[in-house]
Design a protein around this motif. Structure first.
Motif, mmCIF file in Angstrom:
data_model
loop_
_atom_site.group_PDB
_atom_site.id
_atom_site.type_symbol
_atom_site.label_atom_id
_atom_site.label_comp_id
_atom_site.label_asym_id
_atom_site.label_seq_id
_atom_site.Cartn_x
_atom_site.Cartn_y
_atom_site.Cartn_z
ATOM 1 N N THR A 89 0.832 -1.205 0.000
ATOM 2 C CA THR A 89 0.000 0.000 0.000
ATOM 3 C C THR A 89 0.867 1.255 0.000
ATOM 4 N N TYR A 90 1.909 1.248 0.802
ATOM 5 C CA TYR A 90 2.776 2.427 0.884
ATOM 6 C C TYR A 90 3.603 2.606 -0.390
ATOM 7 N N TYR A 91 4.133 1.514 -0.911
ATOM 8 C CA TYR A 91 4.927 1.602 -2.137
ATOM 9 C C TYR A 91 4.096 2.147 -3.308
ATOM 10 N N ASN A 92 2.848 1.701 -3.377
ATOM 11 C CA ASN A 92 2.015 2.035 -4.547
ATOM 12 C C ASN A 92 1.225 3.322 -4.398
ATOM 13 N N ASP A 93 0.784 3.642 -3.178
ATOM 14 C CA ASP A 93 -0.211 4.707 -3.011
ATOM 15 C C ASP A 93 0.287 5.952 -2.284
ATOM 16 N N PHE A 94 1.477 5.904 -1.743
ATOM 17 C CA PHE A 94 1.989 7.062 -0.998
ATOM 18 C C PHE A 94 3.147 7.703 -1.771
ATOM 19 N N PRO A 95 2.917 8.815 -2.435
ATOM 20 C CA PRO A 95 3.978 9.473 -3.218
ATOM 21 C C PRO A 95 5.184 9.873 -2.382
ATOM 22 N N THR A 96 4.971 10.124 -1.099
ATOM 23 C CA THR A 96 6.088 10.568 -0.248
ATOM 24 C C THR A 96 6.910 9.405 0.307
ATOM 25 N N CYS A 97 6.510 8.187 -0.053
ATOM 26 C CA CYS A 97 7.218 7.016 0.467
ATOM 27 C C CYS A 97 8.637 6.959 -0.101
ATOM 28 N N LYS A 98 9.610 6.879 0.785
ATOM 29 C CA LYS A 98 11.005 6.771 0.368
ATOM 30 C C LYS A 98 11.592 5.487 0.949
ATOM 31 N N SER A 99 12.270 4.727 0.080
ATOM 32 C CA SER A 99 12.829 3.469 0.568
ATOM 33 C C SER A 99 14.028 3.050 -0.271
ATOM 34 N N ASP A 100 15.100 2.680 0.408
ATOM 35 C CA ASP A 100 16.265 2.112 -0.261
ATOM 36 C C ASP A 100 16.173 0.591 -0.342
ATOM 37 N N ARG A 101 15.135 0.041 0.298
ATOM 38 C CA ARG A 101 15.008 -1.410 0.361
ATOM 39 C C ARG A 101 13.856 -1.949 -0.483
ATOM 40 N N ARG A 102 13.216 -1.095 -1.239
ATOM 41 C CA ARG A 102 12.014 -1.511 -1.972
ATOM 42 C C ARG A 102 12.299 -2.672 -2.921
ATOM 43 N N GLN A 103 13.363 -2.600 -3.698
ATOM 44 C CA GLN A 103 13.673 -3.663 -4.652
ATOM 45 C C GLN A 103 14.032 -4.962 -3.928
ATOM 46 N N LEU A 104 14.728 -4.838 -2.812
ATOM 47 C CA LEU A 104 15.023 -6.014 -2.001
ATOM 48 C C LEU A 104 13.743 -6.677 -1.519
ATOM 49 N N ILE A 105 12.808 -5.883 -1.020
ATOM 50 C CA ILE A 105 11.544 -6.424 -0.500
ATOM 51 C C ILE A 105 10.719 -7.046 -1.622
ATOM 52 N N LEU A 106 10.667 -6.398 -2.782
ATOM 53 C CA LEU A 106 9.922 -6.943 -3.917
ATOM 54 C C LEU A 106 10.527 -8.279 -4.365
ATOM 55 N N GLY A 107 11.859 -8.344 -4.378
ATOM 56 C CA GLY A 107 12.513 -9.600 -4.746
ATOM 57 C C GLY A 107 12.230 -10.707 -3.747
ATOM 58 N N LEU A 108 12.241 -10.367 -2.466
ATOM 59 C CA LEU A 108 11.911 -11.350 -1.433
ATOM 60 C C LEU A 108 10.485 -11.856 -1.569
ATOM 61 N N HIS A 109 9.584 -10.964 -1.928
ATOM 62 C CA HIS A 109 8.190 -11.372 -2.107
ATOM 63 C C HIS A 109 8.060 -12.371 -3.253
ATOM 64 N N LEU A 110 8.752 -12.117 -4.356
ATOM 65 C CA LEU A 110 8.729 -13.064 -5.475
ATOM 66 C C LEU A 110 9.319 -14.406 -5.057
#
Length: 274
Positions: A89-110
């Motif tokens: 929800t935060y990655y997709n819907d919050f424009p102010t969301c900042k994260s250096d770990r987003r790609q790591l988390i997405l990869g873990l989810h896959l």
């Protein structure tokens, strides 16, 4: 109004507890933190207004990302999914969301989807990921793993475990390899009348007989009502799958070594043609 300083302090303690592998404490702290988050007008609400909205969003994201990493490390798939859905929800819907770990988390989810044998959902989720993110090592590695899985290149998967892009991938990789071994373990009984110890090590991706025997015993003990308890009988350096000693082999059944050689020859010819 939420005390952001207290929540930030709790997050720091949560991260320290995770680093120290105090997972029971992590669970308590996360519950406490979520209770605080519920009081935020912006929690899971992109339209929510608050003078400290950006700070609240980043605090939630950092906390839930750490929660996902803890769940991956402890192999708690249910917890992993619940925490990831909050992050989504935060990655997709919050424009102010900042994260250096987003790609790591997405990869873990896959990777979690592969470990749970949800390949259809894996492809659906992959389509939702931006092309630029798919070029990330965290995601490219999991895409390659899925190809190995579809090809049946299990030994390549085993090698990939040694080269994971993050230590957080290893526990989920172990779950995926365990699922593969269990599937091969069951199929072997139907495919062969017997298999050598060396052949079984190759099939189940073990380096030595001790690891193989330990795995077989664990599987047989976990399936008391399963046919595997009567199979995998070791005799003269071979495992027998006829359930009863001395049973005549199925008519027309090929020995394991011949089938393995045929498969290797087929793979070599296919590679040459491609």
């Amino acid at each position: 109004m939420v005390d952001l300083a207290a929540s930030q302090s709790l997050l720091e303690n949560y991260i320290k507890a995770a680093d120290d592998k105090q997972y029971a404490e992590c669970r308590k702290m996360l519950d406490e933190q979520l209770t605080k988050f519920i009081e935020m007008p912006t929690f899971l609400n992109p339209e929510g207004e608050s003078p400290t909205k950006e700070e609240e969003v980043n605090l939630v994201v950092k906390t839930m990302e750490q929660a996902v990493l803890v769940a991956a490390t402890t192999k708690e798939i249910g917890e992993f999914r619940r925490h990831f859905e909050i992050l989504r929800t935060y990655y997709n819907d919050f424009p102010t969301c900042k994260s250096d770990r987003r790609q790591l988390i997405l990869g873990l989810h896959l990777l979690c989807l592969l470990a749970s044998n949800e390949t259809r959902t894996f492809h659906m989720e992959l389509e939702r990921i931006k092309v630029v993110d798919q070029e990330s090592l965290y995601i490219k590695d999991v895409i390659q793993l899925e190809r190995y899985l579809m090809e049946g290149s299990y030994h390549k998967m085993l090698q990939a475990r040694k080269k994971v892009p993050s230590e957080h991938y290893t526990p989920l990789m172990d779950l995926m390899l365990l699922a593969v071994r269990r599937a091969v373990f069951q199929c072997t009984m139907s495919a062969y009348d017997k298999v050598s110890v060396t052949g079984a090590c190759k099939l189940l991706m073990f380096d030595n007989q001790e690891e193989l025997l330990k795995f077989i015993e664990q599987e047989k003990e976990s399936k008391e009502e399963d046919e595997s308890r009567g199979a995998w009988v070791l005799k003269n350096d071979h495992f027998l799958f006829n359930h009863e000693e001395g049973t005549v082999a199925r008519k027309g059944a090929l020995p394991f070594e011949q089938i393995l050689e045929n498969n290797l020859n087929y793979a070599h010819e296919l590679y040459r043609i491609v």
